[in-house]
Scaffold this motif. Structure first.
Motif, PDB file in Angstrom:
ATOM      1  N   MET A  96     -13.009   1.531 -14.474  1.00 46.88           N
ATOM      2  CA  MET A  96     -11.587   1.489 -14.110  1.00 46.88           C
ATOM      3  C   MET A  96     -11.320   2.521 -13.024  1.00 46.88           C
ATOM      4  SD  MET A  96      -8.214   2.304 -16.451  1.00 46.88           S
ATOM      5  CE  MET A  96      -8.672   4.026 -16.689  1.00 46.88           C
ATOM      6  N   ALA A  97     -10.658   2.099 -11.956  1.00 45.17           N
ATOM      7  CA  ALA A  97     -10.305   3.026 -10.872  1.00 45.17           C
ATOM      8  C   ALA A  97      -8.856   2.786 -10.463  1.00 45.17           C
ATOM      9  CB  ALA A  97     -11.238   2.832  -9.688  1.00 45.17           C
ATOM     10  N   VAL A  98      -8.069   3.824 -10.550  1.00 49.30           N
ATOM     11  CA  VAL A  98      -6.685   3.773 -10.084  1.00 49.30           C
ATOM     12  C   VAL A  98      -6.508   4.931  -9.109  1.00 49.30           C
ATOM     13  CG1 VAL A  98      -4.258   3.812 -10.720  1.00 49.30           C
ATOM     14  CG2 VAL A  98      -5.934   2.828 -12.303  1.00 49.30           C
ATOM     15  N   ILE A  99      -6.301   4.599  -7.848  1.00 47.14           N
ATOM     16  CA  ILE A  99      -6.286   5.609  -6.785  1.00 47.14           C
ATOM     17  C   ILE A  99      -4.932   5.606  -6.078  1.00 47.14           C
ATOM     18  CG2 ILE A  99      -7.358   6.340  -4.608  1.00 47.14           C
ATOM     19  CD1 ILE A  99      -9.907   4.916  -5.565  1.00 47.14           C
ATOM     20  N   VAL A 100      -4.473   6.799  -5.734  1.00 49.84           N
ATOM     21  CA  VAL A 100      -3.239   6.964  -4.958  1.00 49.84           C
ATOM     22  C   VAL A 100      -3.594   7.517  -3.581  1.00 49.84           C
ATOM     23  CG1 VAL A 100      -1.047   8.209  -4.770  1.00 49.84           C
ATOM     24  CG2 VAL A 100      -1.809   7.362  -7.003  1.00 49.84           C
ATOM     25  N   ARG A 101      -3.170   6.852  -2.534  1.00 54.65           N
ATOM     26  CA  ARG A 101      -3.392   7.385  -1.181  1.00 54.65           C
ATOM     27  C   ARG A 101      -2.474   6.693  -0.173  1.00 54.65           C
ATOM     28  NH1 ARG A 101      -6.490   4.001   2.072  1.00 54.65           N
ATOM     29  NH2 ARG A 101      -7.706   2.389   0.988  1.00 54.65           N
ATOM     30  N   GLU A 102      -2.367   7.315   0.986  1.00 59.52           N
ATOM     31  CA  GLU A 102      -1.641   6.697   2.093  1.00 59.52           C
ATOM     32  C   GLU A 102      -2.543   5.629   2.706  1.00 59.52           C
ATOM     33  OE1 GLU A 102       1.182   9.719   4.436  1.00 59.52           O
ATOM     34  OE2 GLU A 102      -0.853  10.505   4.165  1.00 59.52           O
ATOM     35  N   LYS A 103      -2.027   4.425   2.847  1.00 64.33           N
ATOM     36  CA  LYS A 103      -2.831   3.374   3.461  1.00 64.33           C
ATOM     37  C   LYS A 103      -3.103   3.719   4.922  1.00 64.33           C
ATOM     38  CE  LYS A 103      -3.300  -1.612   3.115  1.00 64.33           C
ATOM     39  NZ  LYS A 103      -2.652  -2.861   2.661  1.00 64.33           N
ATOM     40  N   LYS A 104      -2.076   4.268   5.588  1.00 64.95           N
ATOM     41  CA  LYS A 104      -2.224   4.761   6.952  1.00 64.95           C
ATOM     42  C   LYS A 104      -1.882   6.235   6.932  1.00 64.95           C
ATOM     43  CE  LYS A 104      -0.687   4.025  11.697  1.00 64.95           C
ATOM     44  NZ  LYS A 104       0.225   3.261  12.603  1.00 64.95           N
ATOM     45  N   LYS A 105      -2.848   7.086   7.206  1.00 66.62           N
ATOM     46  CA  LYS A 105      -2.670   8.525   7.080  1.00 66.62           C
ATOM     47  C   LYS A 105      -1.521   9.017   7.960  1.00 66.62           C
ATOM     48  CE  LYS A 105      -5.318  12.778   6.738  1.00 66.62           C
ATOM     49  NZ  LYS A 105      -6.641  13.420   6.862  1.00 66.62           N
ATOM     50  N   GLY A 106      -0.653   9.830   7.347  1.00 61.68           N
ATOM     51  CA  GLY A 106       0.476  10.384   8.068  1.00 61.68           C
ATOM     52  C   GLY A 106       1.712   9.513   8.080  1.00 61.68           C
ATOM     53  N   SER A 107       1.623   8.329   7.465  1.00 67.96           N
ATOM     54  CA  SER A 107       2.765   7.403   7.485  1.00 67.96           C
ATOM     55  C   SER A 107       3.856   7.804   6.488  1.00 67.96           C
ATOM     56  CB  SER A 107       2.297   5.979   7.165  1.00 67.96           C
ATOM     57  OG  SER A 107       1.807   5.900   5.833  1.00 67.96           O
ATOM     58  N   GLY A 108       3.464   8.577   5.448  1.00 60.90           N
ATOM     59  CA  GLY A 108       4.427   8.932   4.414  1.00 60.90           C
ATOM     60  C   GLY A 108       4.655   7.830   3.398  1.00 60.90           C
ATOM     61  N   GLU A 109       3.916   6.718   3.532  1.00 61.46           N
ATOM     62  CA  GLU A 109       4.041   5.582   2.609  1.00 61.46           C
ATOM     63  C   GLU A 109       2.804   5.550   1.715  1.00 61.46           C
ATOM     64  OE1 GLU A 109       4.497   2.232   5.150  1.00 61.46           O
ATOM     65  OE2 GLU A 109       6.589   2.690   5.642  1.00 61.46           O
ATOM     66  N   TRP A 110       3.029   5.780   0.418  1.00 59.67           N
ATOM     67  CA  TRP A 110       1.926   5.925  -0.522  1.00 59.67           C
ATOM     68  C   TRP A 110       1.742   4.646  -1.336  1.00 59.67           C
ATOM     69  CZ3 TRP A 110      -1.304  10.184  -0.904  1.00 59.67           C
ATOM     70  CH2 TRP A 110      -0.979  11.241  -0.049  1.00 59.67           C
ATOM     71  N   TRP A 111       0.480   4.324  -1.563  1.00 59.17           N
ATOM     72  CA  TRP A 111       0.097   3.092  -2.264  1.00 59.17           C
ATOM     73  C   TRP A 111      -0.701   3.433  -3.513  1.00 59.17           C
ATOM     74  CZ3 TRP A 111       0.065  -2.156  -0.004  1.00 59.17           C
ATOM     75  CH2 TRP A 111       0.781  -2.213   1.210  1.00 59.17           C
ATOM     76  N   VAL A 112      -0.675   2.520  -4.455  1.00 51.98           N
ATOM     77  CA  VAL A 112      -1.547   2.607  -5.631  1.00 51.98           C
ATOM     78  C   VAL A 112      -2.568   1.476  -5.522  1.00 51.98           C
ATOM     79  CG1 VAL A 112      -1.717   2.393  -8.134  1.00 51.98           C
ATOM     80  CG2 VAL A 112       0.176   3.677  -7.116  1.00 51.98           C
ATOM     81  N   PHE A 113      -3.861   1.827  -5.630  1.00 55.68           N
ATOM     82  CA  PHE A 113      -4.949   0.843  -5.559  1.00 55.68           C
ATOM     83  C   PHE A 113      -5.633   0.775  -6.920  1.00 55.68           C
ATOM     84  CE2 PHE A 113      -4.244   2.451  -1.328  1.00 55.68           C
ATOM     85  CZ  PHE A 113      -4.349   1.330  -0.505  1.00 55.68           C
ATOM     86  N   ILE A 114      -5.805  -0.435  -7.435  1.00 51.50           N
ATOM     87  CA  ILE A 114      -6.436  -0.639  -8.745  1.00 51.50           C
ATOM     88  C   ILE A 114      -7.696  -1.487  -8.576  1.00 51.50           C
ATOM     89  CG2 ILE A 114      -6.174  -1.631 -11.052  1.00 51.50           C
ATOM     90  CD1 ILE A 114      -3.206  -1.206 -10.836  1.00 51.50           C
ATOM     91  N   ASN A 115      -8.756  -1.022  -9.191  1.00 46.83           N
ATOM     92  CA  ASN A 115     -10.000  -1.809  -9.277  1.00 46.83           C
ATOM     93  C   ASN A 115     -10.439  -1.756 -10.737  1.00 46.83           C
ATOM     94  OD1 ASN A 115     -12.483  -2.997  -9.154  1.00 46.83           O
ATOM     95  ND2 ASN A 115     -13.296  -1.682  -7.531  1.00 46.83           N
ATOM     96  N   HIS A 116     -10.171  -2.842 -11.469  1.00 44.85           N
ATOM     97  CA  HIS A 116     -10.403  -2.830 -12.907  1.00 44.85           C
ATOM     98  C   HIS A 116     -11.070  -4.136 -13.332  1.00 44.85           C
ATOM     99  CE1 HIS A 116      -9.757  -1.559 -17.041  1.00 44.85           C
ATOM    100  NE2 HIS A 116      -9.218  -2.736 -17.322  1.00 44.85           N
ATOM    101  N   LYS A 117     -12.313  -4.021 -13.807  1.00 42.49           N
ATOM    102  CA  LYS A 117     -13.078  -5.162 -14.295  1.00 42.49           C
ATOM    103  C   LYS A 117     -13.099  -6.311 -13.288  1.00 42.49           C
ATOM    104  CE  LYS A 117     -12.350  -4.151 -19.194  1.00 42.49           C
ATOM    105  NZ  LYS A 117     -11.899  -4.650 -20.506  1.00 42.49           N
ATOM    106  N   GLY A 118     -13.361  -5.915 -12.038  1.00 41.10           N
ATOM    107  CA  GLY A 118     -13.499  -6.932 -10.992  1.00 41.10           C
ATOM    108  C   GLY A 118     -12.169  -7.408 -10.406  1.00 41.10           C
ATOM    109  N   ARG A 119     -11.077  -6.931 -10.959  1.00 37.71           N
ATOM    110  CA  ARG A 119      -9.769  -7.334 -10.435  1.00 37.71           C
ATOM    111  C   ARG A 119      -9.200  -6.207  -9.583  1.00 37.71           C
ATOM    112  NH1 ARG A 119      -6.115  -9.735 -15.193  1.00 37.71           N
ATOM    113  NH2 ARG A 119      -4.819 -10.190 -13.364  1.00 37.71           N
TER     114      ARG A 119
END
Length: 370
Positions: free
Chosen positions: A1-24
């Motif tokens: 299970m991986a749940v990551i928080v990061r800016e999709k475009k660095k410096g944009s100020g818009e933060w995303w949550v990325f999930i990679n869980h059991k192939g989904r």
């Protein structure tokens, strides 16, 4: 299970949550970093319990996002505003809508929510709606939702205006002040100054002796006292203003100052202080006005009384607006315009004399149909 928080475009100020869980895999833009981290934490906890549906539920609830909005360091609010908005959020918004995701709430939910506020005044409903709308304006900026569901819903708050506020007449004000003479001098003088200046209760309680020019017969509003948090802040709209004083008001303030010097209270700089040198208590004043007023009124209605009495006798509305500290005279007219007498009645009467300068509308013998 991986749940990551990061800016999709660095410096944009818009933060995303990325999930990679059991192939989904799934990703979603959340808004600022702090909110994204809270959403990610909730996702991790629910995925650990086997809740696969959480992969779809990546938008924060209104409870989470609203709290984030209230606590944002970017807000330039006074302590009193923060306290008011937080109370409104906790008592009403969070209670009824807090469990729903921000992107799930639509105009029908807002209408349903306003229906739950039956029994509250129109003004109170509008204050609550303004807080909810502020939250969604931020959500639109953060691209969590596409539109604000609070738009075009003010009509569901009712049409109550200041006309509904009970204000004493000039005779009732006289009776009230006569009754107030039996109160401690601080309370009596405060009520007198309130109806002679239109100051807000926080402005009265924040008044210092150094703010008063006895010879010039004016005072300057430099601060306000927030009785909820027992703190001081700038006046409303963050603008100081000068307010004229009547001779009787100056005399009452001089009398209070002289007696205060005799009593020698702590905190001599405060005009309206109790025996401990602290601002007079709001609830003490609220109970006192119940005893002295000939009919049920509130402390704030004394401000409306000032506007009522001045406008009803034909005083200049621009001056009344400045004395009250309104940001625009249009606001004063909109709020109190129904108290302005028909000062232009003589101009209307002149319509009867138009024949002196212009022909009759229908000359004798003319065909009115052309």
């Amino acid at each position: 299970m991986a749940v990551i928080v990061r800016e999709k475009k660095k410096g944009s100020g818009e933060w995303w949550v990325f999930i990679n869980h059991k192939g989904r895999r799934r990703s979603k833009k959340i808004g600022d970093k702090r909110t994204a981290n809270k959403v990610a934490k909730e996702i991790r906890e629910r995925l650990a319990k086997g809740d696969m549906g959480m992969i779809k539920d990546m938008c924060p609830t209104l409870s989470i996002y609203g709290k984030q909005w209230l606590e944002s360091p970017l807000r330039q609010w006074s302590d009193g505003t923060v306290k008011l908005y937080t109370t409104i959020f906790d008592m009403y918004i969070k209670k009824h809508l807090g469990g729903k995701r921000v992107d799930e709430i639509d105009i029908s939910d807002v209408e349903w929510f306003l229906g739950k506020l039956d029994g509250l005044s129109s003004a109170r409903k509008k204050n609550i709606l303004a807080v909810l709308s502020g939250i969604f304006k931020a959500a639109v900026r953060h691209k969590i939702v596409k539109s604000n569901p609070c738009q075009n819903t003010t009509e569901f708050c009712g049409n109550g205006t200041v006309r509904d506020v009970v204000t004493p007449t000039a005779e009732e004000v006289h009776t009230m002040l006569e009754n107030a003479a039996a109160l401690p001098i601080e309370a009596y003088t405060l009520f007198l100054v309130a109806v002679r200046t239109g100051l807000r209760i926080g402005e009265l309680l924040g008044l210092h002796w150094s703010d008063i020019d006895f010879e010039g017969r004016w005072l300057e509003v430099n601060r306000t006292y927030y009785y909820h948090t027992k703190t001081y802040g700038p006046p409303k709209n963050k603008k100081t203003r000068k307010v004229d004083l009547t001779p009787a008001t100056v005399e009452a303030l001089r009398n209070l100052q002289a007696q205060r010097k005799v009593v020698s209270l702590d905190g001599d700089n405060l005009v309206f202080a109790n025996s401990n040198g602290e601002p007079l208590g709001y609830f003490y004043l609220r109970n006192a006005i119940k005893r002295i007023a000939p009919k049920t009124i509130t402390i704030h209605s004394l401000r409306h009384t000032y506007a009522n009495l001045r406008l009803a006798k034909g005083d200049n509305v621009l001056d009344v607006s400045k004395q009250l500290g309104h940001h625009k005279v249009a606001f004063t007219i909109d709020k109190y315009g129904h108290w302005i007498p028909g000062e232009h009645k003589s101009q209307v009467d002149e319509l009867d004399n138009l024949h002196l300068a212009a022909p009759h509308a229908h000359p004798e013998g003319a065909n009115p149909c052309g």
